[in-house]
Scaffold this motif. Sequence first.
Motif, PDB file in Angstrom:
ATOM      1  N   ARG A   3      22.512  46.769  52.345  1.00 62.10           N
ATOM      2  CA  ARG A   3      23.654  46.652  51.458  1.00 62.10           C
ATOM      3  C   ARG A   3      23.182  46.367  50.051  1.00 62.10           C
ATOM      4  N   GLY A   6      24.230  41.175  46.978  1.00 65.77           N
ATOM      5  CA  GLY A   6      25.372  40.370  46.587  1.00 65.77           C
ATOM      6  C   GLY A   6      26.717  40.936  46.966  1.00 65.77           C
ATOM      7  N   PHE A   8      29.442  42.487  50.143  1.00 66.10           N
ATOM      8  CA  PHE A   8      29.700  42.581  51.565  1.00 66.10           C
ATOM      9  C   PHE A   8      31.082  43.170  51.737  1.00 66.10           C
ATOM     10  N   SER A  10      34.189  43.206  54.547  1.00 62.50           N
ATOM     11  CA  SER A  10      34.765  42.856  55.840  1.00 62.50           C
ATOM     12  C   SER A  10      35.422  44.113  56.398  1.00 62.50           C
ATOM     13  N   THR A  46      47.483  39.605  54.657  1.00 60.62           N
ATOM     14  CA  THR A  46      46.075  39.983  54.777  1.00 60.62           C
ATOM     15  C   THR A  46      45.686  40.960  53.676  1.00 60.62           C
ATOM     16  N   LEU A  47      46.589  41.913  53.417  1.00 63.30           N
ATOM     17  CA  LEU A  47      46.305  42.912  52.383  1.00 63.30           C
ATOM     18  C   LEU A  47      46.133  42.238  51.019  1.00 63.30           C
ATOM     19  N   TYR A  48      46.983  41.226  50.773  1.00 63.82           N
ATOM     20  CA  TYR A  48      46.885  40.568  49.462  1.00 63.82           C
ATOM     21  C   TYR A  48      45.869  39.422  49.447  1.00 63.82           C
ATOM     22  N   VAL A  49      45.148  39.254  50.533  1.00 62.14           N
ATOM     23  CA  VAL A  49      43.907  38.458  50.475  1.00 62.14           C
ATOM     24  C   VAL A  49      42.788  39.405  50.054  1.00 62.14           C
ATOM     25  N   LEU A  51      43.008  42.621  48.541  1.00 63.76           N
ATOM     26  CA  LEU A  51      43.113  43.320  47.251  1.00 63.76           C
ATOM     27  C   LEU A  51      42.571  42.492  46.075  1.00 63.76           C
ATOM     28  N   PRO A  52      42.969  41.208  45.938  1.00 68.36           N
ATOM     29  CA  PRO A  52      42.411  40.437  44.818  1.00 68.36           C
ATOM     30  C   PRO A  52      40.887  40.303  44.877  1.00 68.36           C
ATOM     31  N   ARG A  53      40.342  40.191  46.082  1.00 66.50           N
ATOM     32  CA  ARG A  53      38.882  40.060  46.204  1.00 66.50           C
ATOM     33  C   ARG A  53      38.185  41.353  45.808  1.00 66.50           C
ATOM     34  N   GLU A  55      39.352  43.569  43.861  1.00 62.48           N
ATOM     35  CA  GLU A  55      39.539  43.739  42.414  1.00 62.48           C
ATOM     36  C   GLU A  55      38.557  42.850  41.642  1.00 62.48           C
ATOM     37  N   ARG A  56      38.434  41.614  42.101  1.00 59.73           N
ATOM     38  CA  ARG A  56      37.514  40.678  41.441  1.00 59.73           C
ATOM     39  C   ARG A  56      36.061  41.181  41.528  1.00 59.73           C
ATOM     40  N   ASP A  57      35.739  41.819  42.650  1.00 60.66           N
ATOM     41  CA  ASP A  57      34.374  42.316  42.826  1.00 60.66           C
ATOM     42  C   ASP A  57      34.168  43.672  42.156  1.00 60.66           C
ATOM     43  N   TYR A  72      46.689  50.910  43.260  1.00 63.87           N
ATOM     44  CA  TYR A  72      45.282  50.560  43.030  1.00 63.87           C
ATOM     45  C   TYR A  72      44.441  51.796  43.265  1.00 63.87           C
TER      46      TYR A  72
END
Lengths: 105, 210
Positions: A3, A6, A8, A10, A46-49, A51-53, A55-57, A72
């Motif tokens: 990978r 830094g 990953f 899920s 779950t989806l909105y856990v 999506l923000p991650r 986006e942040r990544d 998105y």
Amino acid sequence: MGRPAGTFLSDGSLLVLIALATGPKHGYAIQTDIREFSAVELGPGTLYVILPRLERDGLIEPLPAEGRRRPYRITGSGRELLHAELNQAGSLCKVGLRRLEEAEA
Amino acid sequence: MRLLLRLFPAHWRERYGEEFAALLKDQPRPHRHWLNVVRCLIAAHVDGRTPPATDPTTGRGKGVLVALGLLGLATLAFAAVFVVDASYSALTRVPELLEAMILILPLALVVAVVRAFRRDADQPLRAALPSVAAETFLLAVLGVILVATLRLRGQAGPLAPLAAELGRSDGSGTIGDALRTALGDASLMMLRPATAGGCGAGSIAVSWPT
């Protein structure tokens, strides 16, 4: 494990990226697509856990809202990471299937 | 559901509130997803303090999670010693809430940590925190309800039969004996004198075959 450093993904993140691989989608369209191609029910929470991650990544990015919904789209690095993950998954599948066949032969 | 949405952090609501509300409205049966929304709520609060995926603290996060798991196991073992020691029966003297917490929380913590590791071995802390919090909370609530219901019916706590079995100290090599040997009797000896006179009303009734 091959990978990029830094990062990953899920299972849920992978499903969302696959859903966005064909083009921009908003939340409900992502849910529906995932249900159709994988039979997985991804809850709205779950989806909105996820999506923000993502986006942040920097793996997805928001587009201008369409009414109350916001589509998105996958970014270049998201596409790259998805490629790497799927290639890795593909290699694992090949190895697993070959070993099963060898064991059954 | 509207109340739940108000519990999200202000920055999260500002950024995602509108579209999340729209998504919930799109669901055929929105109220079916309240637990899923609670999970998102916890994650929204936790993620505000969680370092991004590229943060090099992943190793430390794993260490913290291991420590949490060990703490849970140690607390569980410690609680088990008290629970299984029928002559002390400490748990019959504390309020139901505390009893349920003592019994359920460590177990929930261990289960949640193990599940978190299985789910995402790379970044277990980040993956675990929402589910650890949600599962621990739910199990604790279930524990409280269970214990309170049994008490209202005039029955002993849910672990009374287990306590009776494991609390045997007849040298037959039960798990209770093994635990006491492993952990040492020092803590029990320190507490026992203060409880001389036996168990109070509502104690776990212990009887075993001779």
